[in-house]
Design a protein around this motif. Sequence first.
Motif, PDB file in Angstrom:
ATOM      1  N   THR A 225       0.765  -1.244  -0.008  1.00  0.00           N
ATOM      2  CA  THR A 225       0.230   0.015  -0.072  1.00  0.00           C
ATOM      3  C   THR A 225       0.965   1.227   0.086  1.00  0.00           C
ATOM      4  OG1 THR A 225      -1.807  -1.403   0.977  1.00  0.00           O
ATOM      5  CG2 THR A 225      -1.780   1.443   1.365  1.00  0.00           C
ATOM      6  N   ILE A 226       0.569   2.222  -0.861  1.00  0.00           N
ATOM      7  CA  ILE A 226       1.315   3.579  -0.880  1.00  0.00           C
ATOM      8  C   ILE A 226       0.071   4.387  -0.275  1.00  0.00           C
ATOM      9  CG2 ILE A 226       2.039   5.225  -2.282  1.00  0.00           C
ATOM     10  CD1 ILE A 226       3.096   2.858  -4.202  1.00  0.00           C
ATOM     11  N   THR A 227       0.642   5.140   0.551  1.00  0.00           N
ATOM     12  CA  THR A 227      -0.367   6.244   1.481  1.00  0.00           C
ATOM     13  C   THR A 227       0.465   7.621   1.316  1.00  0.00           C
ATOM     14  OG1 THR A 227      -1.411   4.523   2.638  1.00  0.00           O
ATOM     15  CG2 THR A 227      -1.435   6.834   3.491  1.00  0.00           C
ATOM     16  N   SER A 228      -0.078   8.485   0.972  1.00  0.00           N
ATOM     17  CA  SER A 228       0.457   9.999   1.037  1.00  0.00           C
ATOM     18  C   SER A 228      -0.555  10.739   1.993  1.00  0.00           C
ATOM     19  CB  SER A 228       0.097  10.678  -0.424  1.00  0.00           C
ATOM     20  OG  SER A 228       1.251   9.955  -0.946  1.00  0.00           O
ATOM     21  N   VAL A 229       0.001  11.504   3.154  1.00  0.00           N
ATOM     22  CA  VAL A 229      -0.629  12.155   3.850  1.00  0.00           C
ATOM     23  C   VAL A 229      -0.295  13.840   4.100  1.00  0.00           C
ATOM     24  CG1 VAL A 229      -1.322  12.577   6.405  1.00  0.00           C
ATOM     25  CG2 VAL A 229      -1.031  10.351   5.493  1.00  0.00           C
ATOM     26  N   GLU A 230      -1.280  14.648   3.679  1.00  0.00           N
ATOM     27  CA  GLU A 230      -1.021  16.250   3.942  1.00  0.00           C
ATOM     28  C   GLU A 230      -1.604  16.359   5.157  1.00  0.00           C
ATOM     29  OE1 GLU A 230      -2.493  18.154   0.556  1.00  0.00           O
ATOM     30  OE2 GLU A 230      -1.008  17.294  -0.910  1.00  0.00           O
ATOM     31  N   VAL A 231      -1.105  17.167   6.009  1.00  0.00           N
ATOM     32  CA  VAL A 231      -1.356  17.582   7.441  1.00  0.00           C
ATOM     33  C   VAL A 231      -1.138  19.512   7.358  1.00  0.00           C
ATOM     34  CG1 VAL A 231      -0.681  15.626   8.568  1.00  0.00           C
ATOM     35  CG2 VAL A 231       0.824  17.330   8.355  1.00  0.00           C
ATOM     36  N   SER A 232      -2.437  19.802   7.962  1.00  0.00           N
ATOM     37  CA  SER A 232      -2.260  21.271   8.183  1.00  0.00           C
ATOM     38  C   SER A 232      -2.869  21.598   9.384  1.00  0.00           C
ATOM     39  CB  SER A 232      -3.187  21.855   6.927  1.00  0.00           C
ATOM     40  OG  SER A 232      -4.724  21.255   7.229  1.00  0.00           O
ATOM     41  N   LYS A 233      -2.358  22.470  10.175  1.00  0.00           N
ATOM     42  CA  LYS A 233      -2.787  22.861  11.640  1.00  0.00           C
ATOM     43  C   LYS A 233      -3.990  23.607  11.435  1.00  0.00           C
ATOM     44  CE  LYS A 233      -1.424  23.709  15.872  1.00  0.00           C
ATOM     45  NZ  LYS A 233      -1.090  22.853  17.111  1.00  0.00           N
ATOM     46  N   LYS A 234      -4.986  23.160  12.526  1.00  0.00           N
ATOM     47  CA  LYS A 234      -6.338  23.537  12.686  1.00  0.00           C
ATOM     48  C   LYS A 234      -6.288  24.633  13.741  1.00  0.00           C
ATOM     49  CE  LYS A 234      -8.230  19.776  14.054  1.00  0.00           C
ATOM     50  NZ  LYS A 234      -9.592  18.896  14.291  1.00  0.00           N
ATOM     51  N   GLY A 235      -7.454  25.414  13.601  1.00  0.00           N
ATOM     52  CA  GLY A 235      -7.579  26.360  14.687  1.00  0.00           C
ATOM     53  C   GLY A 235      -7.803  25.966  16.112  1.00  0.00           C
ATOM     54  N   GLU A 236      -8.796  24.916  16.234  1.00  0.00           N
ATOM     55  CA  GLU A 236      -9.019  24.279  17.593  1.00  0.00           C
ATOM     56  C   GLU A 236      -9.126  22.913  17.604  1.00  0.00           C
ATOM     57  OE1 GLU A 236     -12.523  25.747  19.694  1.00  0.00           O
ATOM     58  OE2 GLU A 236     -12.137  28.050  18.910  1.00  0.00           O
ATOM     59  N   ALA A 237      -8.328  22.318  18.544  1.00  0.00           N
ATOM     60  CA  ALA A 237      -8.306  20.738  18.390  1.00  0.00           C
ATOM     61  C   ALA A 237      -9.595  20.223  19.136  1.00  0.00           C
ATOM     62  CB  ALA A 237      -7.030  20.500  19.225  1.00  0.00           C
ATOM     63  N   GLN A 238     -10.657  19.924  18.376  1.00  0.00           N
ATOM     64  CA  GLN A 238     -12.040  19.583  18.969  1.00  0.00           C
ATOM     65  C   GLN A 238     -12.311  18.134  18.399  1.00  0.00           C
ATOM     66  OE1 GLN A 238     -14.878  22.147  17.191  1.00  0.00           O
ATOM     67  NE2 GLN A 238     -15.004  23.669  18.959  1.00  0.00           N
ATOM     68  N   ASP A 239     -11.950  17.707  17.467  1.00  0.00           N
ATOM     69  CA  ASP A 239     -12.057  16.386  17.095  1.00  0.00           C
ATOM     70  C   ASP A 239     -11.208  15.902  15.731  1.00  0.00           C
ATOM     71  OD1 ASP A 239     -13.188  13.807  16.994  1.00  0.00           O
ATOM     72  OD2 ASP A 239     -15.347  14.347  16.530  1.00  0.00           O
ATOM     73  N   PHE A 240     -11.176  14.580  15.618  1.00  0.00           N
ATOM     74  CA  PHE A 240     -10.389  14.068  14.455  1.00  0.00           C
ATOM     75  C   PHE A 240     -10.900  14.827  13.056  1.00  0.00           C
ATOM     76  CE2 PHE A 240     -10.129  10.697  17.635  1.00  0.00           C
ATOM     77  CZ  PHE A 240      -8.680  10.666  17.858  1.00  0.00           C
ATOM     78  N   SER A 241     -10.070  15.318  12.384  1.00  0.00           N
ATOM     79  CA  SER A 241     -10.404  15.835  10.913  1.00  0.00           C
ATOM     80  C   SER A 241      -9.728  15.087  10.037  1.00  0.00           C
ATOM     81  CB  SER A 241     -10.119  17.376  11.165  1.00  0.00           C
ATOM     82  OG  SER A 241     -10.494  17.780  10.042  1.00  0.00           O
ATOM     83  N   PHE A 242     -10.314  14.465   8.974  1.00  0.00           N
ATOM     84  CA  PHE A 242      -9.658  14.036   7.910  1.00  0.00           C
ATOM     85  C   PHE A 242     -10.364  13.831   6.711  1.00  0.00           C
ATOM     86  CE2 PHE A 242     -11.322  10.412  10.291  1.00  0.00           C
ATOM     87  CZ  PHE A 242     -11.693   9.476   9.437  1.00  0.00           C
TER      88      PHE A 242
END
Length: 363
Positions: A58-75
Motif C-alpha cells: 500500500t502506498i499512502t500519502s498524507v497532507e497535514v495542516s494545523k487547525k484552529g481548535e483541536a476539537q475532534d479528529f479531522s480527515f
Amino acid sequence: MFKEQDFILSNYSSIDKASFSWSAPSNIALVKYWGKKDNGEQIPANPSISFTLNNCKTITSVEVSKKGEAQDFSFDLLFEGQPKEDFKPKIQKFLERIEKFCPYLKEYHFTIDTKNTFPHSSGIASSASGMAALAMNIMSLEKAINPAISDDYFYAKASFLARLGSGSACRSVKGEVVAWGENKTIEGSSDLFGVEFDLLHENFKHFQDTILLVDKGEKQVSSTVGHNLMHGHPYASRRFEQAHENISLLVDILKIGNVAEFIKIVESEALTLHAMMMTSMPYFILMKPNTLEIINKIWKFRAETNIPVCFTLDAGANVHVLYPNNVKEQVLQFIQSELVGYCQNGQYICDEIGNGSQLIINN
C-alpha cells in the motif's frame, strides 16, 4: 525494550503543514497468529513470524495542516484519488485507539490518499499494509514535531501503532522476517510490536512467494470474528503451545538454512490454522475445492522432482507458493502449466521477500 508507556508522547512542538508518503508491504505469516487476548488491545494469544513481501504493498500519502481548535479528529480519505466514505469508520476507530499515544492528532487536519499495488478485491488482505503505511506517515509527523526521537523508537512505535489498527500490520513495518508476540526464542520479542529477525541464512534470501488467487471475493468470516472464536475453543491452549514450539524450531531453521524442515513447519502451520477454524463453534471452511487441488498438485510435484516448493495459506482460499530463488524458473513453469487453471480468471501475483516500509516523500 520499549514498554507501552514509552510510546505516550508528552513534549512536542507544532508545525503549520507538512506532507509525507510511505509504502508498506503485505506480509505472510509462517507461524500463524490466530486468537487475541481478551483485553481489546490487539494483543496476540500466541507469537507469530512472517515473511515481509516486496511487491504487494500500500502506498499512502498524507497532507497535514494545523487547525484552529483541536476539537475532534479531522480527515479526508481518498482511495486511488477518489473519496472512500466506507473506509472512514475504520480510520476513525484507529485514530481513537492511538490518541493516547499521539495526543497531537486532533490539532491537525489530515488528507489521506491511499492505493494498493495489487488489484482491489483481489482476495489479498490490505489491512496489514494499509495500517502500516498510515502508521508510518503518522510517525513522520511525530518526528517533525519531536525531532529528538531515535530511529529505533520511530520504527518500534510505528509497529506499535499499526498493531492497534490491524494486528498483523505490526509485521509490515520492517523486513525481511518479522516476529510478533513475546516468546523465549527471539530476544526482544514483544506483544506490543514486531521485531526484525536478522539472522536469515542465504538459502532464504530472495525467497519467492507466488500468490494464487483462487477466490477474489469478500471474506466469509472477518478476522475479528475468527480470532474471537478462539475464546473457549477446545484446542486453543494446545495450539498456543504449538505456536511457541514452532517459533523455536523455525528460528533455528532460518538460521541454518534447512529448507526441507522449513517446508514441514510452514505447511503444518497453514493446515493447523484452517483446522482451528473447522473445529471452532460456529465452524467454517475457508478453503475451496481448488485450494485442495493446488495443495495436492504441489505435494505431487515436490515428490516427483525433489524441488523444494511448498504452500502456506492465510485465513482464506488463496494459496501462497513459497520456494527458493534458485528454483524460480522450474516452479513458475510448474505454476503456469499445472496450477493457473485453478485460479479465478487465471490470476496470480509474483512476489518475494522484501525489506518493509519505504519513505517516498517527506516535506
